[in-house]
Scaffold this active site. Sequence first.
Site, PDB file in Angstrom:
ATOM      1  N   LYS A   1      -4.477 -11.573  -5.980  1.00 38.78           N
ATOM      2  CA  LYS A   1      -5.699 -11.859  -5.227  1.00 38.78           C
ATOM      3  C   LYS A   1      -6.809 -10.888  -5.623  1.00 38.78           C
ATOM      4  O   LYS A   1      -6.539  -9.742  -5.981  1.00 38.78           O
ATOM      5  CB  LYS A   1      -5.438 -11.812  -3.711  1.00 38.78           C
ATOM      6  CG  LYS A   1      -5.227 -10.432  -3.155  1.00 38.78           C
ATOM      7  CD  LYS A   1      -5.242 -10.411  -1.618  1.00 38.78           C
ATOM      8  CE  LYS A   1      -5.002  -8.985  -1.138  1.00 38.78           C
ATOM      9  NZ  LYS A   1      -5.083  -8.781   0.292  1.00 38.78           N
TER      10      LYS A   1
ATOM     11  N   LYS B   1     -10.310  -5.102  -3.659  1.00 40.21           N
ATOM     12  CA  LYS B   1     -11.073  -3.910  -4.019  1.00 40.21           C
ATOM     13  C   LYS B   1     -10.165  -2.840  -4.604  1.00 40.21           C
ATOM     14  O   LYS B   1     -10.624  -1.920  -5.247  1.00 40.21           O
ATOM     15  CB  LYS B   1     -11.848  -3.378  -2.826  1.00 40.21           C
ATOM     16  CG  LYS B   1     -11.005  -3.115  -1.611  1.00 40.21           C
ATOM     17  CD  LYS B   1     -11.892  -2.942  -0.394  1.00 40.21           C
ATOM     18  CE  LYS B   1     -11.168  -3.308   0.874  1.00 40.21           C
ATOM     19  NZ  LYS B   1     -11.857  -4.339   1.642  1.00 40.21           N
TER      20      LYS B   1
ATOM     21  N   LYS C   1       0.829  -1.213   0.000  1.00 37.93           N
ATOM     22  CA  LYS C   1       0.000   0.000   0.000  1.00 37.93           C
ATOM     23  C   LYS C   1       0.861   1.260   0.000  1.00 37.93           C
ATOM     24  O   LYS C   1       0.493   2.263  -0.605  1.00 37.93           O
ATOM     25  CB  LYS C   1      -0.940   0.013   1.214  1.00 37.93           C
ATOM     26  CG  LYS C   1      -2.069  -0.995   1.095  1.00 37.93           C
ATOM     27  CD  LYS C   1      -3.158  -0.723   2.124  1.00 37.93           C
ATOM     28  CE  LYS C   1      -4.274  -1.750   2.015  1.00 37.93           C
ATOM     29  NZ  LYS C   1      -5.264  -1.621   3.107  1.00 37.93           N
TER      30      LYS C   1
HETATM   31  P1  AMP Z   1     -10.389  -6.662   3.895  1.00 35.52           P
HETATM   32  O1  AMP Z   1     -11.435  -6.313   2.924  1.00 35.52           O
HETATM   33  O2  AMP Z   1      -9.011  -6.546   3.343  1.00 35.52           O
HETATM   34  O3  AMP Z   1     -10.599  -5.960   5.218  1.00 35.52           O
HETATM   35  O4  AMP Z   1     -10.553  -8.216   4.174  1.00 35.52           O
HETATM   36  C1  AMP Z   1     -11.605  -8.778   4.906  1.00 35.52           C
HETATM   37  C2  AMP Z   1     -11.431 -10.257   4.999  1.00 35.52           C
HETATM   38  O5  AMP Z   1     -11.489 -10.875   3.701  1.00 35.52           O
HETATM   39  C3  AMP Z   1     -10.068 -10.687   5.578  1.00 35.52           C
HETATM   40  O6  AMP Z   1     -10.253 -11.793   6.429  1.00 35.52           O
HETATM   41  C4  AMP Z   1      -9.278 -11.088   4.370  1.00 35.52           C
HETATM   42  O7  AMP Z   1      -8.286 -12.045   4.669  1.00 35.52           O
HETATM   43  C5  AMP Z   1     -10.342 -11.683   3.462  1.00 35.52           C
HETATM   44  N1  AMP Z   1      -9.976 -11.569   2.025  1.00 35.52           N
HETATM   45  C6  AMP Z   1      -9.698 -10.424   1.353  1.00 35.52           C
HETATM   46  N2  AMP Z   1      -9.424 -10.675   0.046  1.00 35.52           N
HETATM   47  C7  AMP Z   1      -9.521 -12.022  -0.122  1.00 35.52           C
HETATM   48  C8  AMP Z   1      -9.369 -12.915  -1.233  1.00 35.52           C
HETATM   49  N3  AMP Z   1      -9.064 -12.460  -2.461  1.00 35.52           N
HETATM   50  N4  AMP Z   1      -9.551 -14.243  -1.026  1.00 35.52           N
HETATM   51  C9  AMP Z   1      -9.882 -14.710   0.203  1.00 35.52           C
HETATM   52  N5  AMP Z   1     -10.046 -13.934   1.293  1.00 35.52           N
HETATM   53  C10 AMP Z   1      -9.865 -12.605   1.158  1.00 35.52           C
END
Ligand code: AMP
Length: 334
Positions: free
Chosen positions: A196, A199, A111
């Site tokens: 991965k 967003k 980031k």
């Molecule tokens: P975040 O939106 O980054 O706060 O992520 C929220 C949750 O979603 C966390 O537990 C991340 O590890 C999971 N997560 C985010 N992106 C992925 C992905 N591409 N595949 C699987 N899990 C994800």
Amino acid sequence: MARIFSGIQPTGGVHLGNYLGALRYWAEDQRAGESYYCVVDLHALTVPRDPAELRDETRAMATLLLATGLDPEACTLFVQSHVPEHPQLAWLLECTASMGELRRMTQFKDKAVKGGEEAARVGLFTYPTLMAADILLYGTTHVPVGDDQRQHLELTRDVAERFNGRYGDVFVVPEAVIPPAGRGARIMDLQDPTAKMSKSAESDQGMIGLFDEPAVIGRKIRRAVTDADGGAGAVRFDPDAKPGVSNLLQILAGATGREPADVASDYGRYGDLKAAAAEAVTEMLRPIQARYRELRADPATVDKVLRAGAERAQPVAAATLARAKEAVGLLPPR
Ligand code: AMP
Ligand code: TRP
């Protein structure tokens, strides 16, 4: 008894990776112990955010979590900034973690690189200590997260152990609970299956939003990058050799509660696999979207849930914080 804690940032861009990697398991396992789920609005401030939007998306995220099946009778759902103990404990942990270990965090590196490290907010650097505080305040034993949070969980464990070693046993050392490979641990970008699903990707064509309409889901999956070797036996689960097809298999398996390798044997052609995946994802999201729309029209109910959640969470957090403060030698007010 297990103590479960997990958090998610409030952003409108919730995607299929978040759901299959984390949120689905939160709803499934909320009764496996005493469980806490937190909308981490303070973490959202580590990058530029419009204030009105942040406020709205915090409530929207709580609404979505309820729509995915979190039951306020079974778990404690709350907003991070409603429990001021989180940033207070984070300070003590900032005085436990080292510059070197925070600098090694890949999420910070990724980031910070985007806007230049000089301009990166200090909070982006110290983000993992706030996350550690979230977890440690609740005596957490299990943290259900996607694979990308593995490093932050390791840091949380290291910091907890160091603190305990220095000051006495204050914290429970938590474990990450990450879905097995192929079961949502890492859902990849449909346009670039080596990255991965995220967003913050350049284009949203590789990401299925939880609020995407069926037609959009269908189009994005139809256009998903598959692997160059077509022909017989081309549909098989092999994330290294066939990342695109394996990702679609993982998505279809996740949406139907099956194993990716098992799903693969049902399909001979990429087109059929894509059609089935689009259909399964649409059906999986349909009831969540409907419930979300219903609850979104009733913000007072969501606010009530969040108030009750903070009221339950706060005393638990306060007790841990008090022990941590005492352990490091802060003089209690008399
Ligand atoms: P975040 O939106 O980054 O706060 O992520 C929220 C949750 O979603 C966390 O537990 C991340 O590890 C999971 N997560 C985010 N992106 C992925 C992905 N591409 N595949 C699987 N899990 C994800
Ligand atoms: N860092 C996590 C993410 O980006 C969100 C998060 C913050 C979290 N605090 C947490 C996850 C505590 C689990 C436990 O996904």
